[in-house]
Design a protein around this motif. Structure first.
Motif, PDB file in Angstrom:
ATOM      1  N   ALA A  23       0.808  -1.227   0.000  1.00 16.45           N
ATOM      2  CA  ALA A  23       0.000   0.000   0.000  1.00 16.45           C
ATOM      3  C   ALA A  23       0.836   1.269   0.000  1.00 16.45           C
ATOM      4  CB  ALA A  23      -0.975  -0.017   1.174  1.00 16.45           C
ATOM      5  N   SER A  24       2.154   1.173  -0.236  1.00 18.45           N
ATOM      6  CA  SER A  24       2.908   2.433  -0.280  1.00 18.45           C
ATOM      7  C   SER A  24       2.409   3.348  -1.406  1.00 18.45           C
ATOM      8  CB  SER A  24       4.421   2.203  -0.344  1.00 18.45           C
ATOM      9  OG  SER A  24       4.815   1.699  -1.574  1.00 18.45           O
ATOM     10  N   PRO A  25       1.987   2.805  -2.564  1.00 15.89           N
ATOM     11  CA  PRO A  25       1.455   3.728  -3.585  1.00 15.89           C
ATOM     12  C   PRO A  25       0.225   4.515  -3.106  1.00 15.89           C
ATOM     13  CG  PRO A  25       1.983   1.622  -4.609  1.00 15.89           C
ATOM     14  CD  PRO A  25       2.110   1.438  -3.114  1.00 15.89           C
ATOM     15  N   PHE A  53      -2.402  -7.114   3.186  1.00 13.25           N
ATOM     16  CA  PHE A  53      -2.206  -5.695   2.894  1.00 13.25           C
ATOM     17  C   PHE A  53      -1.109  -5.152   3.797  1.00 13.25           C
ATOM     18  CE2 PHE A  53      -6.430  -6.976   1.791  1.00 13.25           C
ATOM     19  CZ  PHE A  53      -6.686  -6.336   0.593  1.00 13.25           C
ATOM     20  N   ASP A  54      -0.118  -4.479   3.199  1.00 11.59           N
ATOM     21  CA  ASP A  54       1.033  -3.972   3.964  1.00 11.59           C
ATOM     22  C   ASP A  54       1.144  -2.460   3.834  1.00 11.59           C
ATOM     23  OD1 ASP A  54       3.779  -4.395   5.300  1.00 11.59           O
ATOM     24  OD2 ASP A  54       4.290  -3.259   3.490  1.00 11.59           O
ATOM     25  N   THR A  55       1.364  -1.802   4.971  1.00  9.08           N
ATOM     26  CA  THR A  55       1.525  -0.349   4.944  1.00  9.08           C
ATOM     27  C   THR A  55       2.558   0.075   5.985  1.00  9.08           C
ATOM     28  OG1 THR A  55       0.332   1.767   5.108  1.00  9.08           O
ATOM     29  CG2 THR A  55      -0.448  -0.008   6.527  1.00  9.08           C
ATOM     30  N   HIS A 124      10.632  -1.086  10.982  1.00 12.73           N
ATOM     31  CA  HIS A 124      10.787  -0.640   9.585  1.00 12.73           C
ATOM     32  C   HIS A 124      12.215  -0.185   9.260  1.00 12.73           C
ATOM     33  CE1 HIS A 124       8.678   1.812   6.147  1.00 12.73           C
ATOM     34  NE2 HIS A 124       9.618   1.008   5.694  1.00 12.73           N
ATOM     35  N   ASP A 125      12.889  -0.952   8.418  1.00  8.53           N
ATOM     36  CA  ASP A 125      14.229  -0.595   7.925  1.00  8.53           C
ATOM     37  C   ASP A 125      15.232  -0.462   9.074  1.00  8.53           C
ATOM     38  OD1 ASP A 125      13.302  -0.737   5.348  1.00  8.53           O
ATOM     39  OD2 ASP A 125      13.011   1.413   5.110  1.00  8.53           O
ATOM     40  N   ILE A 126      15.445  -1.594   9.719  1.00 10.29           N
ATOM     41  CA  ILE A 126      16.253  -1.600  10.939  1.00 10.29           C
ATOM     42  C   ILE A 126      17.725  -1.261  10.714  1.00 10.29           C
ATOM     43  CG2 ILE A 126      14.724  -3.146  12.214  1.00 10.29           C
ATOM     44  CD1 ILE A 126      16.626  -5.457  11.539  1.00 10.29           C
ATOM     45  N   PRO A 211       8.787  -6.839  -6.182  1.00  4.26           N
ATOM     46  CA  PRO A 211       9.158  -7.731  -7.289  1.00  4.26           C
ATOM     47  C   PRO A 211       9.462  -6.960  -8.571  1.00  4.26           C
ATOM     48  CG  PRO A 211       6.782  -7.743  -6.967  1.00  4.26           C
ATOM     49  CD  PRO A 211       7.366  -6.995  -5.802  1.00  4.26           C
ATOM     50  N   LEU A 212       8.958  -5.718  -8.649  1.00  2.69           N
ATOM     51  CA  LEU A 212       9.217  -4.889  -9.833  1.00  2.69           C
ATOM     52  C   LEU A 212      10.388  -3.945  -9.557  1.00  2.69           C
ATOM     53  CD1 LEU A 212       5.473  -4.135 -10.770  1.00  2.69           C
ATOM     54  CD2 LEU A 212       6.886  -6.145 -11.297  1.00  2.69           C
ATOM     55  N   ALA A 213      11.139  -4.267  -8.494  1.00  4.18           N
ATOM     56  CA  ALA A 213      12.314  -3.475  -8.104  1.00  4.18           C
ATOM     57  C   ALA A 213      11.965  -1.988  -8.005  1.00  4.18           C
ATOM     58  CB  ALA A 213      13.478  -3.721  -9.059  1.00  4.18           C
ATOM     59  N   VAL A 269       3.529  -6.573  -3.818  1.00  3.79           N
ATOM     60  CA  VAL A 269       3.706  -5.644  -4.937  1.00  3.79           C
ATOM     61  C   VAL A 269       2.859  -4.400  -4.698  1.00  3.79           C
ATOM     62  CG1 VAL A 269       1.960  -6.918  -6.310  1.00  3.79           C
ATOM     63  CG2 VAL A 269       3.589  -5.426  -7.482  1.00  3.79           C
ATOM     64  N   GLY A 270       3.439  -3.247  -4.959  1.00  4.09           N
ATOM     65  CA  GLY A 270       2.723  -1.987  -4.747  1.00  4.09           C
ATOM     66  C   GLY A 270       1.712  -1.762  -5.860  1.00  4.09           C
ATOM     67  N   MET A 271       0.472  -1.443  -5.478  1.00  2.00           N
ATOM     68  CA  MET A 271      -0.571  -1.297  -6.505  1.00  2.00           C
ATOM     69  C   MET A 271      -1.449  -0.086  -6.204  1.00  2.00           C
ATOM     70  SD  MET A 271      -1.534  -5.271  -7.217  1.00  2.00           S
ATOM     71  CE  MET A 271      -1.675  -5.938  -5.567  1.00  2.00           C
ATOM     72  N   GLN A 275      -6.586  -1.976 -12.554  1.00  2.00           N
ATOM     73  CA  GLN A 275      -5.828  -2.583 -13.654  1.00  2.00           C
ATOM     74  C   GLN A 275      -4.555  -3.274 -13.153  1.00  2.00           C
ATOM     75  OE1 GLN A 275      -4.282   0.189 -16.487  1.00  2.00           O
ATOM     76  NE2 GLN A 275      -3.411  -1.492 -17.676  1.00  2.00           N
ATOM     77  N   GLN A 276      -3.819  -2.616 -12.248  1.00  2.00           N
ATOM     78  CA  GLN A 276      -2.591  -3.239 -11.735  1.00  2.00           C
ATOM     79  C   GLN A 276      -2.899  -4.474 -10.900  1.00  2.00           C
ATOM     80  OE1 GLN A 276      -0.206  -0.240  -9.762  1.00  2.00           O
ATOM     81  NE2 GLN A 276       0.438   0.658 -11.703  1.00  2.00           N
ATOM     82  N   VAL A 277      -3.991  -4.423 -10.143  1.00  2.00           N
ATOM     83  CA  VAL A 277      -4.368  -5.600  -9.357  1.00  2.00           C
ATOM     84  C   VAL A 277      -4.682  -6.759 -10.299  1.00  2.00           C
ATOM     85  CG1 VAL A 277      -6.088  -6.542  -7.761  1.00  2.00           C
ATOM     86  CG2 VAL A 277      -5.231  -4.214  -7.416  1.00  2.00           C
TER      87      VAL A 277
HETATM   88  P1  NAD Z   1       7.193  -2.675  -6.458  1.00  2.00           P
HETATM   89  O1  NAD Z   1       8.377  -3.363  -7.002  1.00  2.00           O
HETATM   90  O2  NAD Z   1       6.049  -3.484  -6.001  1.00  2.00           O
HETATM   91  O3  NAD Z   1       6.741  -1.606  -7.574  1.00  2.00           O
HETATM   92  C1  NAD Z   1       5.669  -0.744  -7.366  1.00  2.00           C
HETATM   93  C2  NAD Z   1       5.488   0.156  -8.595  1.00  2.00           C
HETATM   94  O4  NAD Z   1       5.091  -0.651  -9.703  1.00  2.00           O
HETATM   95  C3  NAD Z   1       4.360   1.165  -8.382  1.00  2.00           C
HETATM   96  O5  NAD Z   1       4.627   2.317  -9.149  1.00  2.00           O
HETATM   97  C4  NAD Z   1       3.161   0.430  -8.950  1.00  2.00           C
HETATM   98  O6  NAD Z   1       2.127   1.297  -9.288  1.00  2.00           O
HETATM   99  C5  NAD Z   1       3.787  -0.247 -10.154  1.00  2.00           C
HETATM  100  N1  NAD Z   1       3.081  -1.474 -10.611  1.00  2.00           N
HETATM  101  C6  NAD Z   1       2.476  -2.422  -9.863  1.00  2.00           C
HETATM  102  N2  NAD Z   1       1.986  -3.402 -10.643  1.00  2.00           N
HETATM  103  C7  NAD Z   1       2.296  -3.068 -11.925  1.00  2.00           C
HETATM  104  C8  NAD Z   1       2.074  -3.700 -13.173  1.00  2.00           C
HETATM  105  N3  NAD Z   1       1.430  -4.869 -13.265  1.00  2.00           N
HETATM  106  N4  NAD Z   1       2.534  -3.087 -14.290  1.00  2.00           N
HETATM  107  C9  NAD Z   1       3.202  -1.917 -14.207  1.00  2.00           C
HETATM  108  N5  NAD Z   1       3.450  -1.262 -13.046  1.00  2.00           N
HETATM  109  C10 NAD Z   1       2.997  -1.841 -11.920  1.00  2.00           C
HETATM  110  O7  NAD Z   1       7.702  -1.722  -5.276  1.00  2.00           O
HETATM  111  P2  NAD Z   1       7.094  -1.283  -3.877  1.00  2.00           P
HETATM  112  O8  NAD Z   1       5.716  -0.750  -4.012  1.00  2.00           O
HETATM  113  O9  NAD Z   1       8.130  -0.445  -3.245  1.00  2.00           O
HETATM  114  O10 NAD Z   1       7.048  -2.635  -3.049  1.00  2.00           O
HETATM  115  C11 NAD Z   1       5.846  -3.310  -2.760  1.00  2.00           C
HETATM  116  C12 NAD Z   1       5.380  -3.099  -1.340  1.00  2.00           C
HETATM  117  O11 NAD Z   1       6.252  -3.772  -0.441  1.00  2.00           O
HETATM  118  C13 NAD Z   1       5.343  -1.649  -0.853  1.00  2.00           C
HETATM  119  O12 NAD Z   1       4.162  -0.997  -1.281  1.00  2.00           O
HETATM  120  C14 NAD Z   1       5.436  -1.842   0.634  1.00  2.00           C
HETATM  121  O13 NAD Z   1       4.171  -2.222   1.136  1.00  2.00           O
HETATM  122  C15 NAD Z   1       6.399  -3.028   0.749  1.00  2.00           C
HETATM  123  N6  NAD Z   1       7.811  -2.611   0.917  1.00  2.00           N
HETATM  124  C16 NAD Z   1       8.327  -2.561   2.160  1.00  2.00           C
HETATM  125  C17 NAD Z   1       9.634  -2.137   2.351  1.00  2.00           C
HETATM  126  C18 NAD Z   1      10.200  -2.079   3.745  1.00  2.00           C
HETATM  127  O14 NAD Z   1       9.556  -2.491   4.674  1.00  2.00           O
HETATM  128  N7  NAD Z   1      11.391  -1.585   3.924  1.00  2.00           N
HETATM  129  C19 NAD Z   1      10.423  -1.762   1.276  1.00  2.00           C
HETATM  130  C20 NAD Z   1       9.883  -1.848   0.006  1.00  2.00           C
HETATM  131  C21 NAD Z   1       8.580  -2.285  -0.156  1.00  2.00           C
END
Ligand code: NAD
Length: 319
Positions: A23-25, A53-55, A124-126, A211-213, A269-271, A275-277
């Motif tokens: 849920a970071s997006p 769901f993660d936030t 978070h980010d220890i 997963p999408l870096a 994965v951040g969504m 459509q992304q879901v």
């Molecule tokens: P991500 O690799 O999941 O990429 C997210 C980006 O890709 C967003 O811009 C999203 O809108 C877009 N996207 C998603 N699905 C897509 C698709 N099918 N096609 C094209 N674009 C797409 O990176 P993230 O959001 O940073 O990581 C996922 C989640 O993991 C975060 O929202 C957060 O909840 C968690 N997270 C936690 C930490 C931490 O605890 N330190 C760090 C990173 C991520």
């Protein structure tokens, strides 16, 4: 449409959907998102079988928690049907892993999320704090919150992989229930793989995020703030163009790559849209029915070979 598989999360007894909703997006970390789109994305996630769901209070300076809370409420799904994780210790104002701050933090998060408990509270980010403080002060404070019923399980998150064994080796078994690693189990970087046997031996649930870096493995590319080197950004751009030329989408391939390892309980994965879901759930369902497109994957892997496992500094440099 077939639904997502549920995978056990370590020893927690929880079963999480293989695709988790980051849920970071919703905190506008990757650009503007309307509340309407955020609500619709969460509703669609439930409809397609996502139950995790993660936030964090850090995402969008508490905005992600607030919007997720409203969206969960609007979806009207019974509380025992879904799993929510949030975090503590990292805020827009800075880091604070003290017992006092994290104890206050959970009450603030529960208020914003409009929940009576969260399933998982993660430090978070220890790597930005003192790891000894995490072991001696923060985790014991979270254990008290667990006893009080505000949280069900305890987690730790961060980028450098060595932080996980540092903490887990210094605590009694079952003190930490879950680890969240990010940007280390994807096509360009799969360094987490070597740590999986150790994490499994500790009985912790394994969440792999990004997963999408964080946008590198998308057609539209990463956000401005992305910490990768220019070399890595250019190589990922080249890989995305290679897929597009073949009529393929790099994000689908990247999701399938990450989902293939069943030792990982969920791919977060951040969504921010319906459509992304749909796209990410389709990736998972297609992986189950037809497997991964090996030919395109090999092409992408050879493009990314020069930058394989290239990462970036995060936190206090300990070496
Ligand atoms: P991500 O690799 O999941 O990429 C997210 C980006 O890709 C967003 O811009 C999203 O809108 C877009 N996207 C998603 N699905 C897509 C698709 N099918 N096609 C094209 N674009 C797409 O990176 P993230 O959001 O940073 O990581 C996922 C989640 O993991 C975060 O929202 C957060 O909840 C968690 N997270 C936690 C930490 C931490 O605890 N330190 C760090 C990173 C991520």
């Amino acid at each position: 449409m077939a639904t997502l598989d549920l995978r056990p999360l370590g020893n927690t007894g929880l079963r999480v959907s293989s695709v988790g909703f980051g849920a970071s997006p919703l905190g506008k970390v990757f650009g503007d998102v309307s509340e309407e789109d955020a609500f619709a994305a969460v509703r669609e996630a439930f409809r397609l079988g996502i139950n995790f769901f993660d936030t964090s209070p850090y995402y969008g300076g508490t905005l992600s928690e607030k919007v997720l809370g409203k969206a969960l409420k609007a979806a009207g799904v019974p509380r025992d049907q879904y799993i929510v994780s949030t975090k503590c210790g990292r805020y827009v104002e800075g880091f604070d892993f003290s017992a006092e701050r994290v104890t206050r933090s959970i009450d603030e998060s529960l208020g914003r999320l409009q929940l009576e408990y969260v399933d998982i509270l993660q430090c978070h980010d220890i790597e930005f704090g003192s790891l000894d403080q995490i072991v001696n002060e923060t985790i014991p404070a979270l254990q008290k919150l667990k006893e009080g019923g505000k949280i069900r399980f305890i987690g730790i998150t961060g980028l450098p992989l060595e932080i996980f064994s540092y903490v887990l080796d210094r605590l009694p078994p079952n003190s930490v229930d879950v680890v969240l690693s990010y940007c280390h189990y994807g096509i360009n970087d799969n360094a987490l793989e070597d740590l999986l046997p150790y994490l499994k031996s500790k009985g912790v649930g394994i969440i792999s995020a990004s997963p999408l870096a964080m946008g590198l493995l998308t057609e539209s590319g990463p956000p401005e703030w992305h910490p990768a080197s220019m070399e890595l950004k250019l190589k990922c751009h080249e890989a995305a163009a290679f897929c597009k030329n073949k009529g393929k989408n790099i994000s689908r391939l990247a999701m399938q790559y990450s989902l293939s390892n069943r030792d990982i309980s969920t791919i977060l994965v951040g969504m921010n849209s319906i459509q992304q879901v749909q796209e990410n759930v389709t990736a998972a369902v297609e992986l189950e029915s037809s497997g991964i497109d090996q030919e395109t994957l090999s092409g992408v892997e050879s493009i990314l070979k020069p930058v394989k496992n290239q990462t970036w500094p995060s936190g206090i440099q300990r070496h």
